[in-house]
Design a protein around this motif. Structure first.
Motif, PDB file in Angstrom:
ATOM      1  N   GLN A   1      42.627  44.263  45.327  1.00 41.12           N
ATOM      2  CA  GLN A   1      41.758  43.636  44.332  1.00 41.12           C
ATOM      3  C   GLN A   1      42.016  44.274  42.975  1.00 41.12           C
ATOM      4  O   GLN A   1      42.026  45.500  42.844  1.00 41.12           O
ATOM      5  CB  GLN A   1      40.284  43.808  44.723  1.00 41.12           C
ATOM      6  CG  GLN A   1      39.938  43.328  46.117  1.00 41.12           C
ATOM      7  CD  GLN A   1      40.053  41.831  46.284  1.00 41.12           C
ATOM      8  OE1 GLN A   1      39.761  41.060  45.347  1.00 41.12           O
ATOM      9  NE2 GLN A   1      40.474  41.391  47.463  1.00 41.12           N
TER      10      GLN A   1
ATOM     11  N   ASP B   1      44.525  33.017  40.070  1.00 37.75           N
ATOM     12  CA  ASP B   1      44.187  34.441  39.939  1.00 37.75           C
ATOM     13  C   ASP B   1      44.639  35.209  41.178  1.00 37.75           C
ATOM     14  O   ASP B   1      43.974  36.126  41.653  1.00 37.75           O
ATOM     15  CB  ASP B   1      42.676  34.627  39.713  1.00 37.75           C
ATOM     16  CG  ASP B   1      42.206  33.917  38.457  1.00 37.75           C
ATOM     17  OD1 ASP B   1      42.946  33.929  37.466  1.00 37.75           O
ATOM     18  OD2 ASP B   1      41.116  33.322  38.482  1.00 37.75           O
TER      19      ASP B   1
ATOM     20  N   PRO C   1      38.777  38.822  37.688  1.00 38.09           N
ATOM     21  CA  PRO C   1      39.014  39.323  39.050  1.00 38.09           C
ATOM     22  C   PRO C   1      40.171  38.570  39.707  1.00 38.09           C
ATOM     23  O   PRO C   1      40.195  37.335  39.731  1.00 38.09           O
ATOM     24  CB  PRO C   1      37.681  39.060  39.750  1.00 38.09           C
ATOM     25  CG  PRO C   1      36.667  39.048  38.656  1.00 38.09           C
ATOM     26  CD  PRO C   1      37.370  38.433  37.481  1.00 38.09           C
ATOM     27  N   SER C   2      41.103  39.315  40.244  1.00 38.64           N
ATOM     28  CA  SER C   2      42.313  38.732  40.815  1.00 38.64           C
ATOM     29  C   SER C   2      42.720  39.505  42.060  1.00 38.64           C
ATOM     30  O   SER C   2      42.154  40.552  42.380  1.00 38.64           O
ATOM     31  CB  SER C   2      43.463  38.774  39.781  1.00 38.64           C
ATOM     32  OG  SER C   2      43.102  38.137  38.579  1.00 38.64           O
ATOM     33  N   THR C   3      43.709  38.968  42.761  1.00 35.74           N
ATOM     34  CA  THR C   3      44.272  39.666  43.920  1.00 35.74           C
ATOM     35  C   THR C   3      45.783  39.739  43.763  1.00 35.74           C
ATOM     36  O   THR C   3      46.400  38.872  43.135  1.00 35.74           O
ATOM     37  CB  THR C   3      43.948  38.941  45.239  1.00 35.74           C
ATOM     38  OG1 THR C   3      44.522  37.625  45.216  1.00 35.74           O
ATOM     39  CG2 THR C   3      42.446  38.844  45.463  1.00 35.74           C
TER      40      THR C   3
ATOM     41  N   GLY D   1      41.517  43.723  38.417  1.00 39.86           N
ATOM     42  CA  GLY D   1      40.596  43.149  37.447  1.00 39.86           C
ATOM     43  C   GLY D   1      41.252  42.398  36.320  1.00 39.86           C
ATOM     44  O   GLY D   1      40.585  42.075  35.331  1.00 39.86           O
TER      45      GLY D   1
END
Length: 444
Positions: free
Chosen positions: A262, A150, A247-249, A264
């Motif tokens: 950040q 993610d 949730p991811s980066t 989503g």
């Protein structure tokens, strides 16, 4: 919906950037026909253009891809915070306490079980030019033991030429999936978002980060249309997408710095695309060397796979040069690379086997650097062997080394000078070269 990457395969086509256009879709009728930006796209997709050149670049050089995606990418990157990746460096990086003038060689960077991703496992060895003016390059070694989860990345600074040496990686990109093994290379364009998974690790390899004009095939001149690298052997991925809200980066390299945002959802949500700005991979075993068939050893430029032009015609920002298996047939010729000095700075890496000019010490996974106008060439063992061997046709087998060379001086990073396994005695390989001059003209 998430497509299974194992069901995907790269389809063949001309290398991006040569006027050809690809089109691919993961769902039927997702790709508009006859127009790029219809009033409404099928499946409720958003049309978005990814441009790799200026809008007004000459038509034969213009690169762009139209993406039809679940969300526009403006939803995938905003409100950035600075993040530190201390081992990934950018030019200019000139440390006054380090001397880059010299001939250097390194043993392989040791493999590790320490958790390292594509981002945290990057180790910069040299930098050249200036990332801010989009000239020059950086040379890296990567060590990857853990998949990015993610977490996604793109570089606004550069395109990346990836050269695996051990292990297998999977690059899941906006435009599809590329599986990469030793003996292949991949080009990841500037601005392309992707994440990297470990298929078979730990994985180690080399990266040339190109700040300047894109890699392209070199002009063949009098060689003509055949041999060297052929456009049809470069593979681009078929469309694949992820529809995952988690949730991811996303990390962005911009101006030599790293920033994280950040988000989503997965940004790999391109359902269909068409264009000529795309990642690709190439099997180095498809490269056909050319060389002398009577006498004399040609310049190493004859082995150029890809070149990134500079503003000076015939003088590259970067050349990617390959020394692979080949027949040696020239008569009355010193066959290994000769002693020389030139204006290019040469960083070499060994993928597998033995390099003919350095039978000892330059091992698979190792690197060497001979900076601009510094003399280098065969060690004594190679010189004596090549000077006295029977010059019958001979197959140079089980060898694959490459060179990242640039018109700019390559400066060592602190990691290369202080942490990487530098061979302190490398320059001694020429110490026992003998004076052979005796005043006699010798045989004619």
């Amino acid at each position: 919906m998430t497509q299974d990457p194992r069901s995907l395969a790269s389809h063949p086509g001309y290398m991006p950037g040569f006027g050809n256009d690809f089109e691919t879709e993961a769902l039927p009728n997702a790709l508009p026909q006859g127009r790029n930006s219809p009033q409404k796209c099928n499946y409720g997709l958003y049309g978005e253009q990814l441009s790799g050149t200026a809008f007004t670049a000459p038509s034969h050089q213009n690169e762009r891809t139209w993406c039809y995606r679940i969300r526009p990418s403006v939803k995938h990157a905003n409100r950035f915070a600075r993040v530190d990746l201390p081992y990934w460096k950018s030019a200019p990086l000139i440390d006054p306490d380090l001397i880059s003038l010299g001939q250097f060689r390194w043993d392989p960077i040791p493999r590790t079980d320490t958790p390292l991703t594509w981002l945290t496992g990057m180790r910069t060895m040299t930098t050249a030019g200036d990332v801010h003016t989009q000239t020059g390059m950086a040379a890296h070694v990567y060590l990857v033991t853990r998949s990015m989860e993610d977490a996604y990345f793109y570089s606004a600074d550069s395109e990346l030429l990836v050269v695996p040496q051990q292990g297998r990686l999977r690059f899941l990109t906006e435009l599809g999936i590329i599986d990469l093994t030793p003996g292949e290379v991949a080009i990841l364009p500037r601005g392309l978002t992707y994440r990297v998974e470990v298929v078979d690790g730990p994985a180690r390899g080399f990266v040339c980060e190109n700040y300047g004009q894109k890699f392209a095939l070199p002009g063949r001149g009098p060689i003509g249309a055949n041999c060297m690298a052929n456009r049809r052997d470069f593979k681009t991925p078929v469309a694949a997408f992820e529809d995952r809200e988690v949730p991811s980066t996303i990390t962005v390299k911009w101006g030599g710095q790293f920033y994280v945002s950040q988000i989503g959802q997965s940004p790999l949500d391109v359902v269909a695309w068409h264009g000529n700005y795309a990642p690709c991979k190439y099997d180095l075993n498809d490269y056909c060397p050319v060389g002398a068939v009577l006498f004399d050893h040609p310049d190493p430029s004859i082995f150029t796979v890809l070149t990134a032009p500079s503003g000076v015609e015939g003088t590259a920002n970067i050349d990617f040069v390959l020394f692979r298996e080949r027949w040696m047939v020239a008569e009355d010729t010193f066959r290994p690379p000769w002693y020389h000095r030139n204006i290019m700075s040469e960083l070499m890496g060994n993928i597998y086997g033995q390099y003919d000019a350095k039978p000892q010490g330059f091992v698979p996974g190792g690197m060497s650097l001979h900076n601009m106008m510094l003399p280098h060439g065969p060690d004594r063992e190679a010189f004596e062997g090549a000077s006295n061997e029977d010059l019958a046709p001979q197959k140079l087998d089980n060898t694959m080394s490459f060179m990242f060379e640039t018109r700019f001086p390559q400066h060592l990073t602190p990691f290369a000078a202080k942490e990487a396994p530098l061979q302190a005695d490398y320059v001694e390989c020429w110490a026992d070269l003998e004076k052979k001059f005796d005043g006699s003209p010798g045989p004619k």
